[in-house]
Design an enzyme around this catalytic site. Sequence first.
Site, short mmCIF file in Angstrom:
data_model
loop_
_atom_site.label_atom_id
_atom_site.label_comp_id
_atom_site.label_asym_id
_atom_site.label_seq_id
_atom_site.Cartn_x
_atom_site.Cartn_y
_atom_site.Cartn_z
N THR A 36 -14.65 -1.17 -4.14
CA THR A 36 -15.04 -2.40 -3.44
C THR A 36 -15.36 -3.49 -4.47
O THR A 36 -15.55 -3.19 -5.66
CB THR A 36 -16.31 -2.14 -2.60
OG1 THR A 36 -17.39 -1.81 -3.49
CG2 THR A 36 -16.12 -1.00 -1.60
N GLU A 52 -9.73 1.08 -3.29
CA GLU A 52 -9.55 1.06 -4.76
C GLU A 52 -10.76 0.42 -5.45
O GLU A 52 -10.60 -0.35 -6.41
CB GLU A 52 -8.28 0.31 -5.16
CG GLU A 52 -7.01 0.78 -4.49
CD GLU A 52 -6.65 2.20 -4.88
OE1 GLU A 52 -7.27 2.73 -5.82
OE2 GLU A 52 -5.77 2.77 -4.22
N GLY A 96 -5.26 -24.84 11.96
CA GLY A 96 -6.03 -25.00 13.20
C GLY A 96 -5.85 -23.80 14.09
O GLY A 96 -5.80 -22.65 13.62
N GLY A 99 -17.39 7.42 -0.42
CA GLY A 99 -16.24 6.60 -0.80
C GLY A 99 -16.44 6.06 -2.20
O GLY A 99 -15.80 6.49 -3.16
N CYS A 110 -6.06 7.68 -11.84
CA CYS A 110 -5.02 7.34 -10.85
C CYS A 110 -5.41 6.04 -10.13
O CYS A 110 -4.58 5.14 -9.92
CB CYS A 110 -4.87 8.45 -9.81
SG CYS A 110 -4.42 10.05 -10.50
N SER A 149 0.83 -1.21 0.00
CA SER A 149 0.00 0.00 0.00
C SER A 149 0.87 1.26 0.00
O SER A 149 0.57 2.22 -0.70
CB SER A 149 -0.92 0.05 1.23
OG SER A 149 -1.78 -1.06 1.24
C1 LIG Z 1 -6.99 1.00 4.90
C2 LIG Z 1 -7.61 1.90 3.90
C3 LIG Z 1 -6.83 2.78 3.18
C4 LIG Z 1 -7.43 3.67 2.26
N1 LIG Z 1 -6.63 4.58 1.58
C5 LIG Z 1 -7.22 5.53 0.83
C6 LIG Z 1 -6.44 6.58 0.23
O1 LIG Z 1 -5.21 6.58 0.32
N2 LIG Z 1 -7.08 7.56 -0.47
C7 LIG Z 1 -8.44 7.58 -0.60
O2 LIG Z 1 -8.95 8.51 -1.22
N3 LIG Z 1 -9.20 6.58 -0.06
C8 LIG Z 1 -8.63 5.58 0.66
N4 LIG Z 1 -9.40 4.58 1.23
C9 LIG Z 1 -10.85 4.66 1.11
C10 LIG Z 1 -11.46 3.62 0.20
O3 LIG Z 1 -11.16 3.89 -1.14
C11 LIG Z 1 -12.97 3.59 0.49
O4 LIG Z 1 -13.13 3.01 1.77
C12 LIG Z 1 -13.76 2.82 -0.55
O5 LIG Z 1 -13.83 3.54 -1.76
C13 LIG Z 1 -15.18 2.51 -0.09
O6 LIG Z 1 -15.80 3.66 0.38
P1 LIG Z 1 -16.55 3.64 1.81
O7 LIG Z 1 -15.65 3.04 2.82
O8 LIG Z 1 -17.06 5.01 2.03
O9 LIG Z 1 -17.76 2.63 1.61
P2 LIG Z 1 -19.19 2.96 0.91
O10 LIG Z 1 -18.95 3.64 -0.40
O11 LIG Z 1 -20.05 3.63 1.91
O12 LIG Z 1 -19.70 1.48 0.65
C14 LIG Z 1 -20.33 0.70 1.66
C15 LIG Z 1 -20.85 -0.57 1.00
O13 LIG Z 1 -21.80 -0.22 -0.03
C16 LIG Z 1 -21.46 -0.88 -1.23
N5 LIG Z 1 -21.89 -0.10 -2.37
C17 LIG Z 1 -21.43 1.10 -2.78
N6 LIG Z 1 -22.08 1.48 -3.91
C18 LIG Z 1 -22.98 0.51 -4.19
C19 LIG Z 1 -23.96 0.30 -5.21
N7 LIG Z 1 -24.12 1.20 -6.20
N8 LIG Z 1 -24.71 -0.84 -5.18
C20 LIG Z 1 -24.54 -1.74 -4.19
N9 LIG Z 1 -23.63 -1.63 -3.20
C21 LIG Z 1 -22.86 -0.51 -3.21
C22 LIG Z 1 -19.95 -0.99 -1.17
O14 LIG Z 1 -19.49 -1.97 -2.06
C23 LIG Z 1 -19.76 -1.37 0.28
O15 LIG Z 1 -20.01 -2.76 0.44
C24 LIG Z 1 -8.83 3.65 2.08
C25 LIG Z 1 -9.60 2.71 2.78
C26 LIG Z 1 -9.02 1.84 3.67
C27 LIG Z 1 -9.87 0.86 4.42
#
Ligand SMILES: Cc1cc2nc3c(=O)[nH]c(=O)nc-3n(C[C@H](O)[C@H](O)[C@H](O)COP(=O)(O)OP(=O)(O)OC[C@H]3O[C@@H](n4cnc5c(N)ncnc54)[C@H](O)[C@@H]3O)c2cc1C
Length: 386
Positions: A367, A365, A341, A139, A240, A93
């Site tokens: 989900t 990047e 185990g 996100g 990106c 990462s």
């Molecule tokens: C350790 C870590 C490092 C990260 N580093 C960065 C970084 O450097 N820069 C950065 O900008 N971000 C970063 N992120 C953020 C990451 O990109 C987001 O967490 C990710 O895009 C998901 O957004 P969210 O967590 O808000 O989930 P949400 O968008 O709220 O999603 C929640 C759930 O809803 C689902 N979902 C979303 N849209 C739909 C749809 N249309 N239909 C059905 N289901 C849907 C998703 O798949 C997920 O299961 C990081 C995250 C983590 C955990």
Amino acid sequence: MKPLDLFALDRLASAEDLAIRDTVRSFVSDRIRPEIADWFEAGQFPVRELARELGRLGVLGMHLEGYGCAGTSATGYGLACLELEAGDSGLRSLVSVQGSLAMYALYAFGSEEHKQHWLPALAAGEAIGCFGLTEPDCGSDPAGMRTVAKRDGTDWVLSGTKMWITNGSVADVAIVWARSDEGIRGFVVPTDTPGFSAPTIARKLSLRASVTSELVLDDVRLPADAVLPGAAGLSGPLSCLNEARFGIVFGALGAARDSLECAIGYAQDREIFAKPLAAFQLTQAKFADMTLELGKGVLLALHLGRLKDEGCLTADQVSLGKLNSVREALAIVRECRTILGAAGITGEYPIMRHSANLESVLTYEGTSEVHQLVIGRAVTGHSAFR
Ligand SMILES: Cc1cc2nc3c(=O)[nH]c(=O)nc-3n(C[C@H](O)[C@H](O)[C@H](O)COP(=O)(O)OP(=O)(O)OC[C@H]3O[C@@H](n4cnc5c(N)ncnc54)[C@H](O)[C@@H]3O)c2cc1C
């Protein structure tokens, strides 16, 4: 024989790419493996020191040309990601965010001054970069971002909050995406600019050997030339992300390979009902299925690497790889855990750490659901995002 040896994959990569792989594998063996369990447990690791070592290794922005970058093939970069993530997803990462998000944004969309100023230091690991797109309330749908950039004379003033930002609190420069009168624009924000702060997010149970932070932009005033001139709209940050996803296509399989090799080694030594666990049919069925999924994943990754090297890899194809690699890697590490185990739940073995890490990799990047929607749209012609 190791599981991937069965596939004779070396025939699919150039001698140069294999040399990169071997160099990174040695670095991970010598420098990361002896320390990583402690770093993960403590939730702390020597990030500045490691960034410099990774810079000397030549893996930061390695697939970019000039400005101190190595200019390797995309496949070479992918193989490096696989080896780094066999050590720990946190290490990969760090490299992905530095090279594919922060450096790539500057490289693809920055002015010549931005490039000259930041890229050589970032390539050497003397400076650390982060990439702020995600916000507390958005996100998967970055179009909903609330961070704003307003003009004040010739200056820009940024306000808002970014969330879950890798490298945030250790970064020297943040690439921040914000809504403006001109649409979504990217800004080069030196992290010592007044009004910028980056509190670290604590109590993570995944990617503990990686810094994750909030970015708080409290009326951060920037000069006119802080904007990335080449990026207007969401296509900038999304391109990106596509670069970073490509690294994950390879990387996640490294965590799976490491877990599988560990489980095979354990099963050879562990005696159950008076014979090695590895000699039972049920165990061998697990190993056969995992070997097959791992090998298929690497074959797809290498194919995508070749497409990228030929300049014809599409974003939909990257989604195929990201979805497959992370989903199968998670399934493999969970199955490997069963083979150990009770011992499998400890930090004595890497498997539980890989499993916890891959939960983040599944989410960031894009989900898995987002990549399913991308692939679904490609094969049906219907967008089901909204
Ligand atoms: C350790 C870590 C490092 C990260 N580093 C960065 C970084 O450097 N820069 C950065 O900008 N971000 C970063 N992120 C953020 C990451 O990109 C987001 O967490 C990710 O895009 C998901 O957004 P969210 O967590 O808000 O989930 P949400 O968008 O709220 O999603 C929640 C759930 O809803 C689902 N979902 C979303 N849209 C739909 C749809 N249309 N239909 C059905 N289901 C849907 C998703 O798949 C997920 O299961 C990081 C995250 C983590 C955990």
